[in-house]
Design a protein around this motif. Structure first.
Motif, mmCIF file in Angstrom:
data_model
loop_
_atom_site.group_PDB
_atom_site.id
_atom_site.type_symbol
_atom_site.label_atom_id
_atom_site.label_comp_id
_atom_site.label_asym_id
_atom_site.label_seq_id
_atom_site.Cartn_x
_atom_site.Cartn_y
_atom_site.Cartn_z
ATOM 1 N N ARG A 9 0.843 -1.200 0.000
ATOM 2 C CA ARG A 9 0.000 0.000 0.000
ATOM 3 C C ARG A 9 0.872 1.241 0.000
ATOM 4 O O ARG A 9 2.083 1.163 0.223
ATOM 5 C CB ARG A 9 -0.927 -0.009 1.214
ATOM 6 N N GLU A 10 0.233 2.374 -0.222
ATOM 7 C CA GLU A 10 0.924 3.664 -0.156
ATOM 8 C C GLU A 10 1.347 3.928 1.287
ATOM 9 O O GLU A 10 0.596 3.636 2.230
ATOM 10 C CB GLU A 10 -0.004 4.794 -0.622
ATOM 11 N N MET A 11 2.500 4.484 1.449
ATOM 12 C CA MET A 11 3.007 4.857 2.764
ATOM 13 C C MET A 11 2.205 6.040 3.308
ATOM 14 O O MET A 11 1.749 6.891 2.544
ATOM 15 C CB MET A 11 4.488 5.238 2.620
ATOM 16 N N THR A 12 2.051 6.081 4.634
ATOM 17 C CA THR A 12 1.412 7.212 5.300
ATOM 18 C C THR A 12 2.434 7.879 6.229
ATOM 19 O O THR A 12 3.487 7.296 6.532
ATOM 20 C CB THR A 12 0.201 6.774 6.142
ATOM 21 N N LEU A 13 2.110 9.052 6.711
ATOM 22 C CA LEU A 13 2.982 9.756 7.640
ATOM 23 C C LEU A 13 3.246 8.907 8.888
ATOM 24 O O LEU A 13 4.368 8.884 9.403
ATOM 25 C CB LEU A 13 2.381 11.112 8.020
ATOM 26 N N ASP A 14 2.239 8.198 9.351
ATOM 27 C CA ASP A 14 2.399 7.351 10.540
ATOM 28 C C ASP A 14 3.383 6.204 10.323
ATOM 29 O O ASP A 14 3.878 5.621 11.292
ATOM 30 C CB ASP A 14 1.054 6.766 10.975
ATOM 31 N N ASP A 15 3.671 5.868 9.078
ATOM 32 C CA ASP A 15 4.607 4.777 8.771
ATOM 33 C C ASP A 15 6.068 5.211 8.881
ATOM 34 O O ASP A 15 6.964 4.362 8.868
ATOM 35 C CB ASP A 15 4.371 4.254 7.345
ATOM 36 N N CYS A 16 6.339 6.505 8.966
ATOM 37 C CA CYS A 16 7.715 7.007 8.919
ATOM 38 C C CYS A 16 8.657 6.333 9.921
ATOM 39 O O CYS A 16 9.758 5.932 9.537
ATOM 40 C CB CYS A 16 7.755 8.526 9.066
ATOM 41 N N PRO A 17 8.300 6.169 11.197
ATOM 42 C CA PRO A 17 9.240 5.513 12.122
ATOM 43 C C PRO A 17 9.542 4.064 11.728
ATOM 44 O O PRO A 17 10.678 3.610 11.859
ATOM 45 C CB PRO A 17 8.521 5.561 13.477
ATOM 46 N N HIS A 18 8.540 3.366 11.221
ATOM 47 C CA HIS A 18 8.736 1.972 10.819
ATOM 48 C C HIS A 18 9.600 1.883 9.565
ATOM 49 O O HIS A 18 10.472 1.025 9.461
ATOM 50 C CB HIS A 18 7.390 1.287 10.587
ATOM 51 N N VAL A 19 9.364 2.778 8.619
ATOM 52 C CA VAL A 19 10.163 2.820 7.397
ATOM 53 C C VAL A 19 11.611 3.166 7.741
ATOM 54 O O VAL A 19 12.548 2.559 7.208
ATOM 55 C CB VAL A 19 9.563 3.799 6.369
ATOM 56 N N VAL A 64 6.701 8.054 -5.331
ATOM 57 C CA VAL A 64 5.768 7.078 -4.778
ATOM 58 C C VAL A 64 6.489 6.254 -3.723
ATOM 59 O O VAL A 64 7.531 5.643 -3.995
ATOM 60 C CB VAL A 64 5.218 6.149 -5.885
ATOM 61 N N ASN A 65 5.958 6.256 -2.512
ATOM 62 C CA ASN A 65 6.469 5.445 -1.407
ATOM 63 C C ASN A 65 5.470 4.327 -1.149
ATOM 64 O O ASN A 65 4.283 4.590 -0.911
ATOM 65 C CB ASN A 65 6.597 6.283 -0.128
ATOM 66 N N LEU A 66 5.936 3.102 -1.190
ATOM 67 C CA LEU A 66 5.106 1.934 -0.940
ATOM 68 C C LEU A 66 5.633 1.192 0.277
ATOM 69 O O LEU A 66 6.848 1.150 0.497
ATOM 70 C CB LEU A 66 5.132 0.983 -2.142
ATOM 71 N N VAL A 67 4.736 0.603 1.034
ATOM 72 C CA VAL A 67 5.147 -0.254 2.145
ATOM 73 C C VAL A 67 4.510 -1.617 1.977
ATOM 74 O O VAL A 67 3.450 -1.765 1.361
ATOM 75 C CB VAL A 67 4.774 0.342 3.528
#
Length: 180
Positions: A9-19, A64-67
């Motif tokens: 899925r598309e990355m969200t701002l909340d994903d930043c620490p995990h990324v 595009v950032n995907l996780v």
């Protein structure tokens, strides 16, 4: 996209620490012995999280950032956008990064992220995708080669803590081919 228990899925701002955690641990694992250990040891998840947030908040509609998520846990990240020749965008597309949690390497996460990036770029009408890989990173080179990428003859030094580490550019046609 769902594939083999993975959600891409598309990355969200909340994903930043995990990324940031995936990226830093990925560098420390994949580049051990290929670049100065002092540099790898000095990488900071907190600093990378701040950088990811700044990039994300600043936004660039062309990037595009995907996780990849498995059972609610982020296990991989990929990023693609306009190819940069220095700081100049050329109109071609580049895979900027793809990292998988070190304990999930070989589980299909990277392949799923790459397939989704390739599919999106092909659907957008791009004719080929480019990427840079460390010349001595044999596992990464094999991964890309199994996915239809190959060196196109371009090389450049990448400098880390004053040490030149050569990179080679890989290319893959996006029209008329499927991801192997």
């Amino acid at each position: 996209m769902r594939v083999n228990g993975l959600v891409i899925r598309e990355m969200t701002l909340d994903d930043c620490p995990h990324v940031a955690e995936i990226r830093v641990r990925g560098w420390q694992s994949a580049y051990q012995g290929l670049m100065p250990q002092s540099y790898l040891d000095g990488l900071s998840v907190a600093e990378d999280t701040a950088r990811r947030r700044a990039f994300f908040e600043r936004g660039d509609g062309d990037v595009v950032n995907l996780v990849a998520e498995r059972q609610g846990e982020l296990v991989g990240w990929a990023c693609h956008g306009p190819y940069r020749d220095g700081e100049v965008r050329t109109g071609e597309i580049e895979l900027y990064a793809i990292y998988v949690r070190p304990d999930r390497v070989g589980s299909g996460v990277g392949r799923a992220l790459l397939a989704e990036s390739v599919a999106r770029c092909a659907a957008a009408g791009h004719e080929r995708m480019l990427l840079w890989v460390l010349k001595e990173n044999a596992p990464a080179r094999r991964f890309y080669e199994r996915s239809g990428f190959g060196p196109d003859g371009a090389e450049e030094p990448f400098e880390v803590d004053g040490v030149a580490i050569p990179e080679v550019r890989y290319a893959r046609p996006l029209t008329g081919t499927a991801l192997a």
